[in-house]
Structure formats: C-alpha cells, structure tokens
Scaffold this motif. Structure first.
Motif, short mmCIF file in Angstrom:
data_model
loop_
_atom_site.label_atom_id
_atom_site.label_comp_id
_atom_site.label_asym_id
_atom_site.label_seq_id
_atom_site.Cartn_x
_atom_site.Cartn_y
_atom_site.Cartn_z
N ASN A 1 35.03 0.73 54.69
CA ASN A 1 36.48 0.57 54.90
C ASN A 1 37.08 -0.67 54.24
O ASN A 1 38.23 -0.97 54.48
N LEU A 2 36.32 -1.41 53.44
CA LEU A 2 36.83 -2.65 52.87
C LEU A 2 36.45 -2.75 51.40
O LEU A 2 35.29 -2.57 51.03
N SER A 3 37.46 -3.02 50.56
CA SER A 3 37.19 -3.16 49.12
C SER A 3 37.77 -4.46 48.60
O SER A 3 38.71 -5.03 49.16
N LEU A 4 37.21 -4.93 47.51
CA LEU A 4 37.60 -6.17 46.85
C LEU A 4 38.03 -5.84 45.44
O LEU A 4 37.38 -5.05 44.74
N ARG A 5 39.11 -6.46 45.01
CA ARG A 5 39.57 -6.34 43.62
C ARG A 5 39.83 -7.74 43.11
O ARG A 5 40.53 -8.52 43.76
N ALA A 6 39.27 -8.07 41.95
CA ALA A 6 39.46 -9.40 41.36
C ALA A 6 39.70 -9.26 39.86
O ALA A 6 39.14 -8.37 39.21
N SER A 7 40.55 -10.12 39.33
CA SER A 7 40.81 -10.09 37.90
C SER A 7 41.07 -11.51 37.39
O SER A 7 41.50 -12.39 38.14
N TYR A 8 40.80 -11.71 36.11
CA TYR A 8 40.99 -13.00 35.46
C TYR A 8 41.45 -12.73 34.03
O TYR A 8 40.95 -11.81 33.38
N SER B 1 37.90 -7.82 35.00
CA SER B 1 38.25 -7.34 36.34
C SER B 1 37.06 -6.63 36.96
O SER B 1 36.19 -6.11 36.26
N ILE B 2 37.05 -6.65 38.28
CA ILE B 2 36.00 -5.98 39.03
C ILE B 2 36.61 -5.37 40.29
O ILE B 2 37.50 -5.95 40.90
N ASP B 3 36.14 -4.19 40.64
CA ASP B 3 36.49 -3.52 41.89
C ASP B 3 35.17 -3.25 42.61
O ASP B 3 34.25 -2.70 42.01
N ALA B 4 35.10 -3.65 43.87
CA ALA B 4 33.86 -3.45 44.62
C ALA B 4 34.16 -2.95 46.02
O ALA B 4 35.10 -3.42 46.67
N GLN C 1 45.26 -16.83 34.31
CA GLN C 1 45.79 -16.17 35.50
C GLN C 1 44.62 -15.52 36.23
O GLN C 1 43.69 -15.06 35.58
N TRP C 2 44.69 -15.50 37.55
CA TRP C 2 43.67 -14.79 38.31
C TRP C 2 44.28 -14.18 39.56
O TRP C 2 45.34 -14.59 40.01
N HIS C 3 43.56 -13.18 40.11
CA HIS C 3 44.01 -12.48 41.29
C HIS C 3 42.78 -12.00 42.06
O HIS C 3 41.82 -11.52 41.46
N VAL C 4 42.81 -12.15 43.39
CA VAL C 4 41.77 -11.63 44.26
C VAL C 4 42.45 -10.92 45.42
O VAL C 4 43.40 -11.47 46.00
N GLY C 5 41.99 -9.74 45.74
CA GLY C 5 42.59 -9.00 46.85
C GLY C 5 41.55 -8.25 47.66
O GLY C 5 40.59 -7.72 47.11
N LEU C 6 41.75 -8.24 48.96
CA LEU C 6 40.93 -7.44 49.87
C LEU C 6 41.80 -6.34 50.45
O LEU C 6 42.95 -6.59 50.82
N TRP D 1 30.89 -0.17 42.80
CA TRP D 1 31.65 -1.17 42.04
C TRP D 1 31.92 -0.69 40.62
O TRP D 1 31.25 0.20 40.11
N ALA D 2 32.94 -1.30 40.03
CA ALA D 2 33.31 -1.01 38.64
C ALA D 2 33.78 -2.32 38.01
O ALA D 2 34.36 -3.17 38.68
N GLY D 3 33.52 -2.46 36.74
CA GLY D 3 33.94 -3.68 36.04
C GLY D 3 34.51 -3.35 34.68
O GLY D 3 34.17 -2.32 34.08
N ARG D 4 35.40 -4.21 34.22
CA ARG D 4 36.02 -4.06 32.91
C ARG D 4 36.09 -5.42 32.23
O ARG D 4 36.36 -6.43 32.89
N ALA D 5 35.88 -5.43 30.91
CA ALA D 5 36.02 -6.66 30.12
C ALA D 5 36.67 -6.30 28.80
O ALA D 5 36.32 -5.29 28.18
N THR D 6 37.62 -7.11 28.39
CA THR D 6 38.30 -6.89 27.12
C THR D 6 38.46 -8.22 26.40
O THR D 6 38.92 -9.20 26.99
#
Length: 171
Positions: free
Chosen positions: A69-76, A61-64, A139-144, A17-22
């Motif tokens: 074979n499956l990853s999650l990406r979420a941002s706010y 944002s976070i990427d996990a 705004q938010w986004h979640v993706g698999l 996983w990776a995360g970012r905050a600004t």
C-alpha cells in the motif's frame, strides 16, 4: 536547436521498482533574449539574437513499491545552461555602465560587438559562459504515496507526502 539524448529505463519483472536515467546535451544556436533597444529614444524591450546556449544535463528517477500500500517516487535533475563563446547582449549595456560613449565597466566584460546589430563604435557586454536567468542548476523531488482499497461507498483513500527543492536562480 539540436538535442542529443541518451536514455535508459529499467522495470523490475516483479514490478517492485523502476528506474530511468537520461543524459542530454542541447545546442541552441541563434538564441533569442529580451533586452532594451540600443536605438536612442526607444525605451521598449525588444527580442534580440545572440550566438547561442549549450546545456549539458542529466535526469534520474526511481519508482519503488515499498509495501503493498505504499510507494516511493524520487527524481533528480541537473542542467548547466550557459551562453557560448562570442555571445553579446547589447541591450544590457546600460546595466554595465555603457552610457554616453563609455567603454569600460567595473563588473561586466565588455568590448566591440562580435555579432548582431549594435551602433558602430559602441561597446557591448560579452555574456560568454554566463548562466541563463530563471534556470535552476539542480532540482529534486521525493514523494510517498499510500494506496488503500475502496470503501463500500466507492471512495478511496490515497494519502501523499511530497518534498521538492530547486537551486536559487538568477533573475
């Protein structure tokens, strides 16, 4: 425009996983806005200056990788842009009922011009503290995402599902 930003990033050493905050703050001075001309007989939209806009905000944002074979990406994101003290908008006086020398409005805060070019003796809408048009606050986004090996023909299957949302905006 002065932008102040404080950010942080983290990447898991095993790349799970990776995360970012600004955090940011934008100080726009002499902001331009579109409005009607105040010169009698001219009905064109013109670009005007006003004192400015301040915008505090945050982006996360976070990427996990959930499986091989499956990853999650979420941002706010959250932003709260608003006009600073002493911001006027002479071009929207007609919307506030300021026609024919009228100096009162039932739904706008009005007064003598504090900046910019307005005809002497006129009153203008004060827009201090108002939000900007077309600027969502959150705004938010979640993706698999699936990632499957290539077929012998070279084709690859990558299914994806995304959900996104943003606040209503002022038009």
């Amino acid at each position: 425009n002065w932008t102040y930003e404080l950010g942080s990033r983290y990447h898991d050493p095993l790349e799970r996983w990776a995360g970012r905050a600004t955090l940011y703050y934008i100080d726009w001075r002499n902001t331009q806005l579109l409005g009607f001309a105040t010169t009698p007989g001219i009905t064109n939209l013109i670009t005007r200056n006003t004192v400015g806009v301040n915008t505090p905000g945050v982006e996360l944002s976070i990427d996990a990788r959930l499986t091989a074979n499956l990853s999650l990406r979420a941002s706010y994101s959250y932003a709260d842009p608003e006009f600073v003290t002493d911001s006027d908008d002479p071009g929207s006086g007609a919307f506030c009922g300021l026609r024919g020398g009228n100096k009162t409005s039932s739904f706008c805060t009005v007064g003598p011009p504090r900046n910019g070019a307005a005809l002497p003796g006129t009153y203008v809408p004060y827009i201090d503290g108002n939000s900007l048009q077309r600027a969502p606050q959150t705004q938010w986004h979640v993706g698999l995402r699936g990632d499957y090996p290539s077929f012998e023909t070279g084709w690859r299957v990558s299914p994806a599902v995304d959900l996104s949302d943003q606040d209503d905006v002022y038009d």
